[in-house]
Scaffold this motif. Structure first.
Motif, PDB file in Angstrom:
ATOM      1  N   ASN A 206       2.108 -41.676  16.502  1.00 25.90           N
ATOM      2  CA  ASN A 206       1.281 -42.660  18.061  1.00 25.90           C
ATOM      3  C   ASN A 206       2.406 -41.958  19.255  1.00 25.90           C
ATOM      4  O   ASN A 206       2.417 -43.070  19.828  1.00 25.90           O
ATOM      5  CB  ASN A 206       1.486 -43.963  17.335  1.00 25.90           C
ATOM      6  CG  ASN A 206       0.796 -44.109  16.477  1.00 25.90           C
ATOM      7  OD1 ASN A 206       0.104 -43.466  16.488  1.00 25.90           O
ATOM      8  ND2 ASN A 206       1.753 -45.233  15.348  1.00 25.90           N
ATOM      9  N   GLY A 207       2.244 -40.926  19.390  1.00 24.18           N
ATOM     10  CA  GLY A 207       2.558 -40.417  20.356  1.00 24.18           C
ATOM     11  C   GLY A 207       4.412 -40.764  20.961  1.00 24.18           C
ATOM     12  O   GLY A 207       4.977 -40.336  21.888  1.00 24.18           O
ATOM     13  N   LYS A 208       5.231 -41.444  19.926  1.00 23.54           N
ATOM     14  CA  LYS A 208       6.130 -41.249  20.248  1.00 23.54           C
ATOM     15  C   LYS A 208       7.524 -39.685  18.712  1.00 23.54           C
ATOM     16  O   LYS A 208       6.864 -39.702  18.180  1.00 23.54           O
ATOM     17  CB  LYS A 208       6.974 -42.914  19.951  1.00 23.54           C
ATOM     18  CG  LYS A 208       6.488 -43.491  20.267  1.00 23.54           C
ATOM     19  CD  LYS A 208       7.252 -45.069  19.957  1.00 23.54           C
ATOM     20  CE  LYS A 208       6.545 -45.524  20.890  1.00 23.54           C
ATOM     21  NZ  LYS A 208       7.024 -47.163  20.282  1.00 23.54           N
TER      22      LYS A 208
ATOM     23  N   ILE B 205       1.579 -40.164   6.366  1.00 19.60           N
ATOM     24  CA  ILE B 205       1.336 -38.888   6.302  1.00 19.60           C
ATOM     25  C   ILE B 205      -0.070 -38.314   7.450  1.00 19.60           C
ATOM     26  O   ILE B 205       0.375 -37.155   8.350  1.00 19.60           O
ATOM     27  CB  ILE B 205       1.504 -38.146   5.140  1.00 19.60           C
ATOM     28  CG1 ILE B 205       1.143 -36.253   4.947  1.00 19.60           C
ATOM     29  CG2 ILE B 205      -0.034 -38.491   4.213  1.00 19.60           C
ATOM     30  CD1 ILE B 205       2.600 -35.453   5.835  1.00 19.60           C
ATOM     31  N   GLN B 206      -0.485 -38.979   7.192  1.00 20.49           N
ATOM     32  CA  GLN B 206      -1.791 -38.948   8.172  1.00 20.49           C
ATOM     33  C   GLN B 206      -2.182 -39.332   9.180  1.00 20.49           C
ATOM     34  O   GLN B 206      -3.209 -38.952  10.447  1.00 20.49           O
ATOM     35  CB  GLN B 206      -3.312 -39.308   7.344  1.00 20.49           C
ATOM     36  CG  GLN B 206      -3.402 -38.655   6.108  1.00 20.49           C
ATOM     37  CD  GLN B 206      -4.073 -37.291   5.702  1.00 20.49           C
ATOM     38  OE1 GLN B 206      -3.902 -36.447   6.648  1.00 20.49           O
ATOM     39  NE2 GLN B 206      -4.180 -37.112   5.163  1.00 20.49           N
ATOM     40  N   SER B 207      -0.762 -39.910   9.579  1.00 25.44           N
ATOM     41  CA  SER B 207      -0.920 -40.621  11.192  1.00 25.44           C
ATOM     42  C   SER B 207      -0.190 -40.108  12.151  1.00 25.44           C
ATOM     43  O   SER B 207       0.080 -40.302  13.311  1.00 25.44           O
ATOM     44  CB  SER B 207      -1.012 -41.909  11.216  1.00 25.44           C
ATOM     45  OG  SER B 207       0.641 -41.999  10.616  1.00 25.44           O
ATOM     46  N   VAL B 208       0.722 -38.510  11.479  1.00 27.72           N
ATOM     47  CA  VAL B 208       1.821 -38.013  12.305  1.00 27.72           C
ATOM     48  C   VAL B 208       1.236 -36.099  12.329  1.00 27.72           C
ATOM     49  O   VAL B 208       0.086 -36.215  12.051  1.00 27.72           O
ATOM     50  CB  VAL B 208       3.182 -37.585  11.157  1.00 27.72           C
ATOM     51  CG1 VAL B 208       3.594 -38.964  10.661  1.00 27.72           C
ATOM     52  CG2 VAL B 208       2.772 -36.842  10.303  1.00 27.72           C
ATOM     53  N   GLU B 209       1.621 -36.076  13.467  1.00 27.82           N
ATOM     54  CA  GLU B 209       1.491 -35.240  14.253  1.00 27.82           C
ATOM     55  C   GLU B 209       3.206 -33.969  14.294  1.00 27.82           C
ATOM     56  O   GLU B 209       4.219 -34.338  14.585  1.00 27.82           O
ATOM     57  CB  GLU B 209       1.220 -35.289  15.789  1.00 27.82           C
ATOM     58  CG  GLU B 209       0.759 -33.889  16.203  1.00 27.82           C
ATOM     59  CD  GLU B 209       0.245 -34.010  17.521  1.00 27.82           C
ATOM     60  OE1 GLU B 209      -0.304 -33.719  18.514  1.00 27.82           O
ATOM     61  OE2 GLU B 209       1.706 -34.742  18.894  1.00 27.82           O
ATOM     62  N   LEU B 210       2.605 -32.551  14.081  1.00 25.31           N
ATOM     63  CA  LEU B 210       3.887 -31.312  13.698  1.00 25.31           C
ATOM     64  C   LEU B 210       3.434 -30.951  14.823  1.00 25.31           C
ATOM     65  O   LEU B 210       2.226 -29.817  14.959  1.00 25.31           O
ATOM     66  CB  LEU B 210       3.807 -31.164  12.453  1.00 25.31           C
ATOM     67  CG  LEU B 210       4.916 -29.690  12.149  1.00 25.31           C
ATOM     68  CD1 LEU B 210       6.199 -30.616  12.307  1.00 25.31           C
ATOM     69  CD2 LEU B 210       4.421 -28.735  10.761  1.00 25.31           C
TER      70      LEU B 210
END
Length: 265
Positions: free
Chosen positions: A172-174, A205-210
């Motif tokens: 979420n941008g953080k 897991i489906q709301s994170v960004e790597l």
């Protein structure tokens, strides 16, 4: 590229005068190139002739003449190729582009004089990186294995880089976590083989960004980003394929190569 040619029926020779090229792309970080040209016939590529290297110019004047053996009976099947390269003292010479002339399209009964556009002018890629992803749902552990990179952009004045890799886990941008590899000195093909673990529950897991970012280390000034790969359920192409593979094949490492994208940061 300005070219002159004439065919000698008696000697079975194609005589070529390579005059000059103009407006070549800059392949070096100083804003110039060190171009030279290889001449050969397709489809065989058996004999290659090479011009001199012209230092630090985008408008080289070659003014060189070449005699290429060519039987009259083979003319219709041959294509004359001028491959243009940027000389690199420290590594692989980069392709700038080429001019291809199917000999069946010109009248060899008379001297040819003309200018041909250089096709497929290449922009230097930022490079490629290979890494593995592994996710274990029961423990909520995601492991990122940074393996190696190749063809990285030259960031230093002497034609190399000091690359290392930063790994960010965002939501979420953080930024949730940040880790980094060791620095590999004076190389465009670093080998890392380093692993990093992140705690990521099944609920998020489906709301994170790597984010995998390759950076050039600078002892004096600020470190310069070379390129990045962003993976998530909203990614596209190879990044989405890798992310989906990690989710769909839990507990097993999924290894893929990625082409670095521009860092707008």
């Amino acid at each position: 590229m300005k070219i002159c040619s004439d065919y000698s029926f008696e000697a079975n020779l194609l005589k070529v005068h390579l005059n000059k090229a103009t407006d070549l792309p800059a392949m070096d970080i100083g804003g110039t190139s060190d171009p030279y040209v290889k001449l050969f016939f397709l489809p065989d590529k058996k004999r290659r002739l090479t011009t001199k290297v012209h230092r630090k110019t985008l408008n080289p004047v070659f003014d060189e003449r070449f005699d290429l053996p060519l039987l009259y009976k083979d003319i219709a099947q041959k294509t004359l190729v001028f491959g243009i390269y940027d000389y690199d003292r420290f590594g692989k010479h980069d392709s700038i582009g080429s001019v291809e002339i199917p000999l069946s399209t010109i009248d060899l009964g008379a001297p040819f004089l003309g200018s041909k556009p250089i096709k497929s002018l290449t922009q230097k890629t930022l490079g490629d990186i290979c890494f593995s992803l592994r996710y274990v749902p029961t423990s909520g552990k995601m492991t990122v294995g940074i393996l190696e990179a190749k063809n990285l952009k030259k960031m230093d004045a002497y034609g190399l880089s000091d690359p290392y890799v930063k790994i960010y886990l965002n939501r979420n941008g953080k930024r949730l976590k940040k880790k980094k590899t060791s620095i590999k000195k004076n190389t465009l093909t670093p080998y890392y083989n380093e692993s990093f673990a992140f705690e990521v529950s099944q609920e998020i897991i489906q709301s994170v960004e790597l984010v995998i970012k390759v950076v050039d280390h600078d002892q004096v000034g600020s470190n310069d980003p070379i390129g990045k790969v962003v993976l998530s359920k909203n990614a596209e192409g190879q990044a989405l394929k890798h992310w989906t593979g990690m989710i769909n094949v839990p507990r097993r490492p999924v290894v893929l190569w990625h082409t670095l994208e521009v860092c707008r940061c």
